[in-house]
Design an enzyme around this catalytic site. Structure first.
Site, PDB file in Angstrom:
ATOM      1  N   GLY A 188       0.829  -1.217   0.000  1.00 54.13           N
ATOM      2  CA  GLY A 188       0.000   0.000   0.000  1.00 54.13           C
ATOM      3  C   GLY A 188       0.855   1.256   0.000  1.00 54.13           C
ATOM      4  N   ILE A 189       2.039   1.172  -0.583  1.00 55.49           N
ATOM      5  CA  ILE A 189       2.983   2.314  -0.562  1.00 55.49           C
ATOM      6  C   ILE A 189       2.471   3.494  -1.395  1.00 55.49           C
ATOM      7  N   THR A 190       1.574   3.221  -2.365  1.00 54.33           N
ATOM      8  CA  THR A 190       1.074   4.320  -3.209  1.00 54.33           C
ATOM      9  C   THR A 190      -0.042   5.123  -2.531  1.00 54.33           C
ATOM     10  N   ARG A 212       0.423  -4.076 -10.617  1.00 56.45           N
ATOM     11  CA  ARG A 212       0.876  -3.939 -12.010  1.00 56.45           C
ATOM     12  C   ARG A 212       0.235  -2.695 -12.664  1.00 56.45           C
ATOM     13  N   LEU A 255      -0.121  -2.021   4.798  1.00 55.15           N
ATOM     14  CA  LEU A 255      -1.110  -0.940   4.684  1.00 55.15           C
ATOM     15  C   LEU A 255      -2.100  -1.181   3.552  1.00 55.15           C
ATOM     16  N   GLN A 280      -8.534  -2.375   0.542  1.00 54.11           N
ATOM     17  CA  GLN A 280      -9.660  -1.635  -0.007  1.00 54.11           C
ATOM     18  C   GLN A 280     -10.155  -0.850   1.207  1.00 54.11           C
ATOM     19  N   SER A 281      -9.861   0.461   1.242  1.00 49.36           N
ATOM     20  CA  SER A 281      -9.998   1.217   2.489  1.00 49.36           C
ATOM     21  C   SER A 281     -11.244   2.099   2.550  1.00 49.36           C
ATOM     22  N   THR A 337      -8.014  -0.176  12.612  1.00 53.05           N
ATOM     23  CA  THR A 337      -8.791   1.051  12.440  1.00 53.05           C
ATOM     24  C   THR A 337      -9.882   1.221  13.502  1.00 53.05           C
ATOM     25  N   GLU A 339     -12.753   1.937  12.810  1.00 45.49           N
ATOM     26  CA  GLU A 339     -13.971   1.323  12.255  1.00 45.49           C
ATOM     27  C   GLU A 339     -14.272  -0.011  12.925  1.00 45.49           C
ATOM     28  N   TYR A 388     -15.971  -3.665   5.449  1.00 44.45           N
ATOM     29  CA  TYR A 388     -14.612  -3.161   5.687  1.00 44.45           C
ATOM     30  C   TYR A 388     -14.213  -3.371   7.149  1.00 44.45           C
ATOM     31  N   LYS A 423     -11.256  -5.820   8.845  1.00 41.81           N
ATOM     32  CA  LYS A 423     -10.163  -5.315   9.680  1.00 41.81           C
ATOM     33  C   LYS A 423     -10.143  -6.010  11.043  1.00 41.81           C
ATOM     34  N   ARG A 472      -5.067  12.811   0.793  1.00 40.31           N
ATOM     35  CA  ARG A 472      -6.203  11.930   1.020  1.00 40.31           C
ATOM     36  C   ARG A 472      -6.907  11.647  -0.309  1.00 40.31           C
TER      37      ARG A 472
HETATM   38  P1  NAP Z   1      -5.385   4.530   0.787  1.00 41.71           P
HETATM   39  O1  NAP Z   1      -4.875   5.901   0.496  1.00 41.71           O
HETATM   40  O2  NAP Z   1      -6.732   4.121   0.285  1.00 41.71           O
HETATM   41  O3  NAP Z   1      -4.285   3.501   0.246  1.00 41.71           O
HETATM   42  C1  NAP Z   1      -4.582   2.145   0.127  1.00 41.71           C
HETATM   43  C2  NAP Z   1      -3.396   1.438  -0.482  1.00 41.71           C
HETATM   44  O4  NAP Z   1      -3.749   0.050  -0.637  1.00 41.71           O
HETATM   45  C3  NAP Z   1      -3.009   1.950  -1.886  1.00 41.71           C
HETATM   46  O5  NAP Z   1      -1.612   1.885  -2.034  1.00 41.71           O
HETATM   47  C4  NAP Z   1      -3.673   0.930  -2.799  1.00 41.71           C
HETATM   48  O6  NAP Z   1      -3.024   0.745  -4.042  1.00 41.71           O
HETATM   49  C5  NAP Z   1      -3.506  -0.328  -1.975  1.00 41.71           C
HETATM   50  N1  NAP Z   1      -4.451  -1.361  -2.415  1.00 41.71           N
HETATM   51  C6  NAP Z   1      -5.798  -1.287  -2.441  1.00 41.71           C
HETATM   52  N2  NAP Z   1      -6.304  -2.417  -2.962  1.00 41.71           N
HETATM   53  C7  NAP Z   1      -5.243  -3.208  -3.258  1.00 41.71           C
HETATM   54  C8  NAP Z   1      -5.091  -4.492  -3.850  1.00 41.71           C
HETATM   55  N3  NAP Z   1      -6.139  -5.197  -4.243  1.00 41.71           N
HETATM   56  N4  NAP Z   1      -3.854  -4.983  -3.996  1.00 41.71           N
HETATM   57  C9  NAP Z   1      -2.778  -4.260  -3.628  1.00 41.71           C
HETATM   58  N5  NAP Z   1      -2.848  -3.040  -3.101  1.00 41.71           N
HETATM   59  C10 NAP Z   1      -4.069  -2.523  -2.913  1.00 41.71           C
HETATM   60  O7  NAP Z   1      -5.402   4.256   2.363  1.00 41.71           O
HETATM   61  P2  NAP Z   1      -4.636   5.022   3.552  1.00 41.71           P
HETATM   62  O8  NAP Z   1      -5.503   6.117   4.025  1.00 41.71           O
HETATM   63  O9  NAP Z   1      -3.248   5.281   3.134  1.00 41.71           O
HETATM   64  O10 NAP Z   1      -4.678   3.887   4.674  1.00 41.71           O
HETATM   65  C11 NAP Z   1      -3.647   2.924   4.780  1.00 41.71           C
HETATM   66  C12 NAP Z   1      -4.165   1.729   5.571  1.00 41.71           C
HETATM   67  O11 NAP Z   1      -4.591   2.159   6.856  1.00 41.71           O
HETATM   68  C13 NAP Z   1      -5.356   1.010   4.959  1.00 41.71           C
HETATM   69  O12 NAP Z   1      -5.228  -0.360   5.256  1.00 41.71           O
HETATM   70  C14 NAP Z   1      -6.552   1.595   5.693  1.00 41.71           C
HETATM   71  O13 NAP Z   1      -7.616   0.661   5.709  1.00 41.71           O
HETATM   72  C15 NAP Z   1      -5.952   1.803   7.071  1.00 41.71           C
HETATM   73  N6  NAP Z   1      -6.523   2.891   7.867  1.00 41.71           N
HETATM   74  C16 NAP Z   1      -6.649   4.144   7.344  1.00 41.71           C
HETATM   75  C17 NAP Z   1      -7.134   5.171   8.153  1.00 41.71           C
HETATM   76  C18 NAP Z   1      -7.282   6.567   7.623  1.00 41.71           C
HETATM   77  O14 NAP Z   1      -8.029   7.344   8.242  1.00 41.71           O
HETATM   78  N7  NAP Z   1      -6.589   6.947   6.564  1.00 41.71           N
HETATM   79  C19 NAP Z   1      -7.492   4.900   9.482  1.00 41.71           C
HETATM   80  C20 NAP Z   1      -7.325   3.623   9.975  1.00 41.71           C
HETATM   81  C21 NAP Z   1      -6.824   2.626   9.169  1.00 41.71           C
HETATM   82  P3  NAP Z   1      -3.479   1.514  -5.390  1.00 41.71           P
HETATM   83  O15 NAP Z   1      -2.829   2.860  -5.276  1.00 41.71           O
HETATM   84  O16 NAP Z   1      -2.917   0.674  -6.481  1.00 41.71           O
HETATM   85  O17 NAP Z   1      -4.971   1.577  -5.370  1.00 41.71           O
HETATM   86  N1  GDD Z   2     -17.083   9.427   1.899  1.00 40.60           N
HETATM   87  C1  GDD Z   2     -18.162  10.152   2.224  1.00 40.60           C
HETATM   88  N2  GDD Z   2     -18.810  10.829   1.250  1.00 40.60           N
HETATM   89  N3  GDD Z   2     -18.557  10.205   3.518  1.00 40.60           N
HETATM   90  C2  GDD Z   2     -19.610  10.972   3.827  1.00 40.60           C
HETATM   91  C3  GDD Z   2     -20.315  11.702   2.871  1.00 40.60           C
HETATM   92  C4  GDD Z   2     -19.912  11.624   1.509  1.00 40.60           C
HETATM   93  O1  GDD Z   2     -20.475  12.215   0.608  1.00 40.60           O
HETATM   94  N4  GDD Z   2     -21.299  12.393   3.506  1.00 40.60           N
HETATM   95  C5  GDD Z   2     -21.203  12.106   4.798  1.00 40.60           C
HETATM   96  N5  GDD Z   2     -20.205  11.237   5.008  1.00 40.60           N
HETATM   97  C6  GDD Z   2     -19.843  10.646   6.306  1.00 40.60           C
HETATM   98  C7  GDD Z   2     -19.781   9.115   6.276  1.00 40.60           C
HETATM   99  O2  GDD Z   2     -21.103   8.571   6.343  1.00 40.60           O
HETATM  100  C8  GDD Z   2     -18.932   8.851   7.527  1.00 40.60           C
HETATM  101  O3  GDD Z   2     -19.753   8.865   8.667  1.00 40.60           O
HETATM  102  C9  GDD Z   2     -17.993  10.060   7.586  1.00 40.60           C
HETATM  103  O4  GDD Z   2     -18.519  11.039   6.672  1.00 40.60           O
HETATM  104  C10 GDD Z   2     -16.554   9.749   7.200  1.00 40.60           C
HETATM  105  O5  GDD Z   2     -16.554   9.046   5.972  1.00 40.60           O
HETATM  106  P1  GDD Z   2     -15.197   8.753   5.178  1.00 40.60           P
HETATM  107  O6  GDD Z   2     -14.429   9.996   4.995  1.00 40.60           O
HETATM  108  O7  GDD Z   2     -15.556   7.969   3.962  1.00 40.60           O
HETATM  109  O8  GDD Z   2     -14.335   7.881   6.218  1.00 40.60           O
HETATM  110  P2  GDD Z   2     -14.729   6.676   7.169  1.00 40.60           P
HETATM  111  O9  GDD Z   2     -14.765   7.214   8.566  1.00 40.60           O
HETATM  112  O10 GDD Z   2     -15.899   5.931   6.680  1.00 40.60           O
HETATM  113  O11 GDD Z   2     -13.464   5.705   6.988  1.00 40.60           O
HETATM  114  C11 GDD Z   2     -12.140   6.244   7.018  1.00 40.60           C
HETATM  115  O12 GDD Z   2     -11.656   6.197   8.333  1.00 40.60           O
HETATM  116  C12 GDD Z   2     -11.520   4.875   8.894  1.00 40.60           C
HETATM  117  C13 GDD Z   2     -11.003   5.043  10.336  1.00 40.60           C
HETATM  118  O13 GDD Z   2     -12.086   5.315  11.195  1.00 40.60           O
HETATM  119  C14 GDD Z   2     -11.290   5.402   6.065  1.00 40.60           C
HETATM  120  O14 GDD Z   2     -10.019   5.993   5.955  1.00 40.60           O
HETATM  121  C15 GDD Z   2     -11.108   3.989   6.595  1.00 40.60           C
HETATM  122  O15 GDD Z   2     -10.174   3.298   5.765  1.00 40.60           O
HETATM  123  C16 GDD Z   2     -10.558   4.081   8.026  1.00 40.60           C
HETATM  124  O16 GDD Z   2     -10.367   2.801   8.564  1.00 40.60           O
END
Ligand code: NAP
Ligand code: GDD
Length: 328
Positions: A10-12, A36, A84, A87-88, A129, A131, A153, A157, A188
């Protein structure tokens, strides 16, 4: 002394890019597994790590496929593995639960198994997470709060979390889970609500859009900055013993508040532009998240530096500048 090697799946992604920068600064040799499709289209799919491509090692691989992970793990034999890739996007996990569970659960099992079999001694980080808390039974949530996931999701996790724990207990792998609350940045993905809001506010200001359509405005999240959160991933792997940690700011805000601040940053009144549509509501929602990161504060020196207001401002300013440049 030879450099420590880190392998990042998940480096990208958002976190992968900040983590790579952080580990490079600390003298690590950084390797990443990339699909790829991304290698074929680096301008778009590797945009977050484009500036690092001369310094990091990219390996083509598929995390759902053990043979593919086997190959990379054998080649790199890392000291630390940050898993990392996932499908996040929670919303998408309702649309396609099968792919989400497949990638997130088997991707984790494959990576953990490869660490155990091919890189003994390698420390493993699992991207857990908030979540996983889902329908929360207490607030704030900490390491002892029970899990009640509300989406495919979240379920995937929780499975990964238990797998990491099981490999630790059964095989003695140094495997830890970071239970990270939402963390954002100008890197983001555009579908997440913070970036959707910041990019639309910028578009509206520049006359490129006239409204922003959202779902649940009342949802509350504990939002921090990704650049700060990835440092804690490294800190967790460099403890004496493997333990799981919550990382959070301890503050919670509604989506509505995010809108208000984001539009105000550009001198706009959000109520004139934001429309709510059922389309963006989730079949089951996580209404409230707020973390208690006392354990991380005590043992890892965790400190959240970016304020909520500062985060919103940085994201909006960045999107505004990006769009202005693309217009010029
Ligand atoms: P992100 O920006 O969505 O990045 C996800 C990474 O996973 C990308 O590099 C993506 O590659 C890769 N990936 C997705 N599907 C894949 C597949 N089928 N095979 C290989 N690689 C795949 O997520 P992030 O925000 O950096 O989060 C990193 C990790 O932390 C995730 O596991 C997420 O669930 C977890 N997390 C995130 C948060 C948050 O708030 N950001 C909070 C808690 C946990 P591509 O670029 O090729 O799509
Ligand atoms: N995406 C999105 N789009 N969310 C919306 C919208 C909309 O148009 N309107 C309201 N929301 C609300 C969602 O219902 C959710 O309650 C909140 O905004 C945050 O949504 P997201 O930004 O999609 O993030 P998330 O909290 O569901 O999940 C993210 O955080 C998790 C950690 O708690 C992701 O990064 C997950 O990968 C991560 O685990």
């Amino acid at each position: 002394m030879s450099r420590k090697k880190a392998l990042i799946t998940g480096i990208t992604g958002q976190d992968g890019s900040y983590l790579s920068e952080y580990l490079l600064k600390r003298g690590y040799e950084v390797h990443g597994i990339v699909r790829r499709a991304a290698i074929e289209d680096p301008a778009n799919r590797m945009s977050r790590i484009g500036h690092l491509l001369g310094e990091i090692h990219i390996h083509s691989g598929q995390i759902e496929n053990y043979a593919s992970i086997y190959q990379v793990m054998t080649t790199v034999r890392p000291d630390e593995c940050y898993h990392l890739a996932a499908q996040s996007f929670v919303y998408e996990s309702f649309e396609d639960a099968f792919s989400t569970l497949n990638v997130n659960i088997f991707g984790t099992l494959n990576t953990l198994t490869a660490v155990r079999e091919l890189a003994p001694g390698c420390r493993f980080y699992f991207a857990g997470t908030s979540e996983m808390f889902g329908k929360v039974s207490e607030s704030p949530q900490d390491e002892s709060t029970p899990f009640h996931p509300r989406s495919p999701y979240g379920i995937s996790k929780v499975a990964g979390f238990h797998m990491a724990q099981n490999f630790r207990e059964v095989y003695g792998v140094f495997a830890v889970s970071g239970i990270l609350f939402n963390h954002e940045s100008p890197r983001r993905g555009y579908e997440f609500v913070t970036r959707k809001i910041s990019s639309h506010a910028a578009k509206i200001k520049l006359g490129l859009a006239d409204e922003l359509v959202l779902g649940n405005l009342d949802a509350r999240r504990d939002w921090g900055h990704s650049r700060e959160y990835v440092r804690m991933m490294h800190a967790m792997l460099n403890q004496d013993s493997p333990e799981d940690f919550v990382i959070a700011t301890g503050e919670t805000h509604t989506v509505r508040e995010f809108c208000e601040l984001a539009f105000a940053e550009l001198g706009l009144d959000w109520e004139k532009y934001v429309r709510v549509d059922e389309r963006f509501m989730r079949p089951s929602e996580v209404e409230l998240l707020v973390g208690d990161a006392s354990k991380a504060r005590e043992k890892l020196g965790w400190l959240s530096e970016t304020t909520f207001r500062g985060l919103v401002s940085e994201m909006v300013r960045s999107d505004y500048e990006l769009l202005k440049q693309s217009l010029a």
